[in-house]
Scaffold this active site. Structure first.
Site, PDB file in Angstrom:
ATOM      1  N   MET A  29       0.849  -1.194   0.000  1.00 49.26           N
ATOM      2  CA  MET A  29       0.000   0.000   0.000  1.00 49.26           C
ATOM      3  C   MET A  29       0.892   1.254   0.000  1.00 49.26           C
ATOM      4  SD  MET A  29      -3.469  -0.904   1.964  1.00 49.26           S
ATOM      5  CE  MET A  29      -2.926  -0.642   3.624  1.00 49.26           C
ATOM      6  N   HIS A  33       9.061   1.175   3.181  1.00 47.39           N
ATOM      7  CA  HIS A  33      10.147   1.248   4.155  1.00 47.39           C
ATOM      8  C   HIS A  33      11.038   0.028   3.953  1.00 47.39           C
ATOM      9  CE1 HIS A  33       7.735  -1.743   6.149  1.00 47.39           C
ATOM     10  NE2 HIS A  33       6.723  -0.905   6.228  1.00 47.39           N
ATOM     11  N   HIS A  36       9.464  -3.428   3.364  1.00 49.60           N
ATOM     12  CA  HIS A  36       9.045  -3.705   1.985  1.00 49.60           C
ATOM     13  C   HIS A  36      10.261  -4.007   1.105  1.00 49.60           C
ATOM     14  CE1 HIS A  36       5.625  -0.851   3.121  1.00 49.60           C
ATOM     15  NE2 HIS A  36       4.990  -1.956   2.794  1.00 49.60           N
TER      16      HIS A  36
HETATM   17  O1  PAF Z   1      -0.123  -5.655   3.650  1.00 49.60           O
HETATM   18  C1  PAF Z   1      -0.543  -4.744   2.923  1.00 49.60           C
HETATM   19  O2  PAF Z   1       0.122  -3.729   2.693  1.00 49.60           O
HETATM   20  C2  PAF Z   1      -1.915  -4.864   2.296  1.00 49.60           C
HETATM   21  O3  PAF Z   1      -2.815  -5.430   3.172  1.00 49.60           O
HETATM   22  C3  PAF Z   1      -1.918  -5.599   0.939  1.00 49.60           C
HETATM   23  C4  PAF Z   1      -1.520  -7.059   1.089  1.00 49.60           C
HETATM   24  C5  PAF Z   1      -0.977  -4.902  -0.020  1.00 49.60           C
HETATM   25  C6  PAF Z   1      -3.325  -5.579   0.319  1.00 49.60           C
HETATM   26  O4  PAF Z   1      -3.776  -4.269   0.136  1.00 49.60           O
END
Ligand code: PAF
Length: 282
Positions: A29, A33, A36
């Site tokens: 989303m 950071h 990710h």
């Molecule tokens: O973990 C997240 O950032 C969200 O829940 C995801 C898996 C991208 C779905 O929107």
């Protein structure tokens, strides 16, 4: 770095790649950071093509204010991916109208007992929203492998169930939690913490680590009572839940058994910012 906002453009791009090339996907989303980045690095290492989706999914927010305040930082996200991983990463950043085809609504899933506890119990409709967007993204990009962080451990289990239920041919990989220096689990929501709360929030992981130690000799009920008491004495952090469950279906249990795996889960408010974390207990 290729950035697509339209599903057709993304489909065209993928239709041109060689058969047999592997695709790794990291759904996010945004407000990226180093947590990710660890997922993207793994995907990049293990696949020929890596796609990162950046989309703040409205249907998984049970609280409209939380959605409104969720950081949206596409330009910084793209710069970070370029700097930390590679400019070969493909970014998919659709609008809500585009990805939902005009109707911004969740589908309904039956994730069984997994959706009835913790995040499912406290965030009404959350997992239907997650299921809806993850099903759309996986169906669209058709990755061989998709990578998710273990900070959202319950979400990870839900997504494993989703791909079984819907027969989506993808491997789901869970990756370890990345922490700030003080132990706080990395999260896009940390950006909203004041410096004082950011320091204080280290208390969450510190308490989880002690809970793990205590679980060696004490029952789940005793450890839960101890954690509840610790938070009652903390003026800045409010405990929403602390649960010890077995590690797959995430259900409460009566008696510890030597052969089973357990995990502790926590949700805490720091002001109006909701933080979650978890730890493996054995
Ligand atoms: O973990 C997240 O950032 C969200 O829940 C995801 C898996 C991208 C779905 O929107």
């Amino acid at each position: 770095m290729p950035i697509f906002h339209k599903t057709d453009a993304l489909k065209n791009h993928f239709s041109a790649i060689s058969k047999g090339d592997t695709i790794g996907m990291v759904p996010t989303m945004g407000a990226l950071h180093l947590g990710h980045i660890s997922l993207v690095k793994k995907a990049f290492k293990e696949n020929k093509h890596t796609i990162v989706s950046i989309f703040v999914n409205p249907t998984q927010f049970n609280n409209p204010e939380d959605l409104e305040k969720y950081p949206k930082t596409l330009a910084a996200d793209v710069a970070l991916l370029q700097k930390e991983v590679s400019k070969e990463i493909i970014v998919f950043a659709p609008s809500a109208e585009e990805i939902y085809n005009g109707t911004i609504k969740s589908s309904s899933y039956n994730f069984g007992s997994l959706e009835k506890v913790m995040e499912g119990a406290f965030r009404d409709g959350h997992f239907d929203g997650v299921g809806t967007i993850v099903e759309k993204l996986l169906t669209l990009a058709q990755p061989n492998t998709a990578y998710f962080g273990e900070k959202d451990y319950q979400q990870l289990q839900i997504i494993k169930k989703l791909v079984q239920l819907k027969n989506i041919p993808v491997r789901i990989i869970g990756c370890p939690i990345v922490r700030e220096e003080n132990g706080l689990a990395m999260s896009s929501r940390n950006e909203r913490l004041t410096p004082e709360l950011r320091i204080e929030a280290a208390f969450i992981y510190k308490t989880l680590k002690t809970a793990k130690q205590k679980f060696g000799t004490k029952s789940a009920v005793q450890v839960t009572a101890w954690v509840t008491d610790q938070f009652q004495q903390n003026k800045l952090l409010q405990l929403e839940y602390f649960n010890i469950t077995e590690a797959n279906e995430l259900q409460p249990f009566k008696r510890k058994s030597k052969n089973r795996k357990y995990r502790a889960f926590i949700a805490v408010y720091a002001d109006d910012i909701r933080l979650i974390d978890n730890i493996s207990l054995n």
